[in-house]
Design a protein around this motif. Sequence first.
Motif, PDB file in Angstrom:
ATOM      1  N   VAL A 232       0.833  -1.200   0.000  1.00 11.68           N
ATOM      2  CA  VAL A 232       0.000   0.000   0.000  1.00 11.68           C
ATOM      3  C   VAL A 232       0.867   1.249   0.000  1.00 11.68           C
ATOM      4  N   PHE A 233       1.970   1.201   0.771  1.00 14.09           N
ATOM      5  CA  PHE A 233       2.842   2.354   0.897  1.00 14.09           C
ATOM      6  C   PHE A 233       4.200   2.095   0.250  1.00 14.09           C
ATOM      7  N   SER A 234       4.785   3.155  -0.247  1.00  7.70           N
ATOM      8  CA  SER A 234       6.179   3.145  -0.664  1.00  7.70           C
ATOM      9  C   SER A 234       6.961   3.891   0.409  1.00  7.70           C
ATOM     10  N   ILE A 235       7.983   3.239   0.966  1.00  8.86           N
ATOM     11  CA  ILE A 235       8.750   3.802   2.075  1.00  8.86           C
ATOM     12  C   ILE A 235      10.217   3.869   1.667  1.00  8.86           C
ATOM     13  N   LEU A 236      10.784   5.054   1.696  1.00  7.47           N
ATOM     14  CA  LEU A 236      12.185   5.248   1.325  1.00  7.47           C
ATOM     15  C   LEU A 236      12.895   6.065   2.400  1.00  7.47           C
ATOM     16  N   PRO A 237      13.995   5.527   2.924  1.00  8.08           N
ATOM     17  CA  PRO A 237      14.467   4.159   2.776  1.00  8.08           C
ATOM     18  C   PRO A 237      13.559   3.202   3.548  1.00  8.08           C
ATOM     19  N   PRO A 238      13.597   1.906   3.232  1.00  7.93           N
ATOM     20  CA  PRO A 238      12.690   0.964   3.897  1.00  7.93           C
ATOM     21  C   PRO A 238      13.052   0.667   5.347  1.00  7.93           C
ATOM     22  N   GLU A 239      14.181   1.191   5.814  1.00 11.63           N
ATOM     23  CA  GLU A 239      14.599   0.987   7.194  1.00 11.63           C
ATOM     24  C   GLU A 239      15.319   2.233   7.671  1.00 11.63           C
ATOM     25  N   LEU A 240      15.392   2.384   8.972  1.00 12.18           N
ATOM     26  CA  LEU A 240      16.075   3.531   9.571  1.00 12.18           C
ATOM     27  C   LEU A 240      17.495   3.087   9.918  1.00 12.18           C
ATOM     28  N   LEU A 241      18.459   3.584   9.157  1.00 19.36           N
ATOM     29  CA  LEU A 241      19.854   3.180   9.319  1.00 19.36           C
ATOM     30  C   LEU A 241      20.588   4.222  10.153  1.00 19.36           C
ATOM     31  N   ILE A 242      21.097   3.795  11.308  1.00 21.51           N
ATOM     32  CA  ILE A 242      21.809   4.685  12.229  1.00 21.51           C
ATOM     33  C   ILE A 242      23.288   4.297  12.208  1.00 21.51           C
ATOM     34  N   VAL A 243      24.134   5.227  11.755  1.00 24.64           N
ATOM     35  CA  VAL A 243      25.564   4.966  11.638  1.00 24.64           C
ATOM     36  C   VAL A 243      26.325   6.069  12.370  1.00 24.64           C
ATOM     37  N   GLY A 244      27.290   5.688  13.185  1.00 29.46           N
ATOM     38  CA  GLY A 244      28.102   6.681  13.882  1.00 29.46           C
ATOM     39  C   GLY A 244      28.878   6.056  15.022  1.00 29.46           C
ATOM     40  N   ARG A 245      29.493   6.913  15.808  1.00 24.34           N
ATOM     41  CA  ARG A 245      30.233   6.443  16.982  1.00 24.34           C
ATOM     42  C   ARG A 245      29.284   6.247  18.158  1.00 24.34           C
ATOM     43  N   GLU A 246      29.632   5.338  19.023  1.00 22.92           N
ATOM     44  CA  GLU A 246      28.801   5.037  20.199  1.00 22.92           C
ATOM     45  C   GLU A 246      28.516   6.313  20.986  1.00 22.92           C
ATOM     46  N   GLY A 247      27.217   6.568  21.234  1.00 25.78           N
ATOM     47  CA  GLY A 247      26.809   7.742  21.988  1.00 25.78           C
ATOM     48  C   GLY A 247      26.577   8.985  21.152  1.00 25.78           C
ATOM     49  N   GLU A 248      26.972   8.947  19.885  1.00 26.62           N
ATOM     50  CA  GLU A 248      26.762  10.100  19.001  1.00 26.62           C
ATOM     51  C   GLU A 248      25.279  10.266  18.679  1.00 26.62           C
ATOM     52  N   ARG A 249      24.856  11.483  18.329  1.00 26.43           N
ATOM     53  CA  ARG A 249      23.478  11.772  17.942  1.00 26.43           C
ATOM     54  C   ARG A 249      23.445  12.116  16.457  1.00 26.43           C
ATOM     55  N   VAL A 250      22.522  11.502  15.715  1.00 28.27           N
ATOM     56  CA  VAL A 250      22.458  11.716  14.277  1.00 28.27           C
ATOM     57  C   VAL A 250      21.035  12.097  13.857  1.00 28.27           C
ATOM     58  N   ARG A 251      20.897  12.496  12.601  1.00 30.89           N
ATOM     59  CA  ARG A 251      19.609  12.900  12.038  1.00 30.89           C
ATOM     60  C   ARG A 251      19.342  12.061  10.798  1.00 30.89           C
ATOM     61  N   ARG A 252      18.090  11.626  10.615  1.00 31.24           N
ATOM     62  CA  ARG A 252      17.700  10.842   9.447  1.00 31.24           C
ATOM     63  C   ARG A 252      16.338  11.308   8.939  1.00 31.24           C
ATOM     64  N   GLU A 253      16.059  11.009   7.650  1.00 27.75           N
ATOM     65  CA  GLU A 253      14.768  11.335   7.050  1.00 27.75           C
ATOM     66  C   GLU A 253      14.142  10.091   6.443  1.00 27.75           C
ATOM     67  N   LEU A 254      12.824  10.094   6.395  1.00 25.77           N
ATOM     68  CA  LEU A 254      12.054   8.982   5.840  1.00 25.77           C
ATOM     69  C   LEU A 254      10.942   9.574   4.972  1.00 25.77           C
TER      70      LEU A 254
END
Length: 327
Positions: A232-254
């Motif tokens: 029913v839906f198209s989702i891009l990206p299909p998953e939330l990928l979190i990459v960085g150093r331990e404890g770092e804070r990042v930003r992502r879009e869906l």
Amino acid sequence: MGMKTIRRILWVTFFLGHLYAWSTPEHAPKLVCEQPEFNFGERESSGELAHDFVIRNAGDLTLQIFNLRPTCGCLVPKFTDRLIPPGGEATITVQFTLRGRQGPQHKLVYIDSNDPSHPAYALHMVGQITDTIEIEPRLLFFGRIQAQAAITGTVMMTASGTNLLGPVTAQLESAAFTVNVGPVMSNKTAQLTVVSKPPLPEGLTRTTLQIHTGNQRLPIMTMTISAFVPGVFSILPPELLIVGREGERVRRELFLRTENNTAFRVLAVEPPVQEIASTVTATNSAAYRIEFNNLPVMRSLEGQTVRIVTDHPTRPEILIPIRVFVR
């Protein structure tokens, strides 16, 4: 030349002289590394290697290490001392993951410090990585397929140089695919056939293919198999990928939209932890952009999901899987 002009020239000369003196401090730390480049020669693409870089403070003030910045996620640097007194030494250990690498390598780690002459000092790791056994492709993605389709993909294995494959077996972690291992030709090559097994669930299906060989240097190899079934839906990206150093804070879009452009509303976004902030923006009546801020890089989020609640009559709930890669 008049006296006024002479006085002006003298004043400018005096000012520039003091400016130069201020910009080149008499006392300062100085980072020195006698061997900033490590050549590891030729290695196989398995396992890890580590090297110790010895740095020294050749200045007369304490050298402070602020940060170590690798240029690749395959590098993990660590240091013994953050503060190095004049004449003192410290060791920076760089661990290099070789698996998945091939060909010439030139990786850097930058040392951020309070050395005014070299505030970002570079350490180098160079060499050549070869495969004991080459796999082509390294990742098998079937693309967008229908839920009832049985799609076939092939994986070729080749033993390089004097290496031999030996007997080859394979197994999958998921029942969404099947795998068949063809005969090993001349103990050097083998073909694996992977087939999707309908019906596949809507969305992204991913599994790990584990390959066992008779080669003592590389007895086990893994690769990722995946396919995407539109729904029913198209989702891009299909998953939330979190990459960085331990404890770092990042930003992502869906980005979320209906396949047939049917209007809908996003009623709620529920991350697995409260500290994650989300902002929902409608790009039109059938599409939304969801921005995630303050995403923590921590392994405990691996395998968890973000829940999206909609008013769509057949799809009131969407679960977005989370994957985490800690550098």
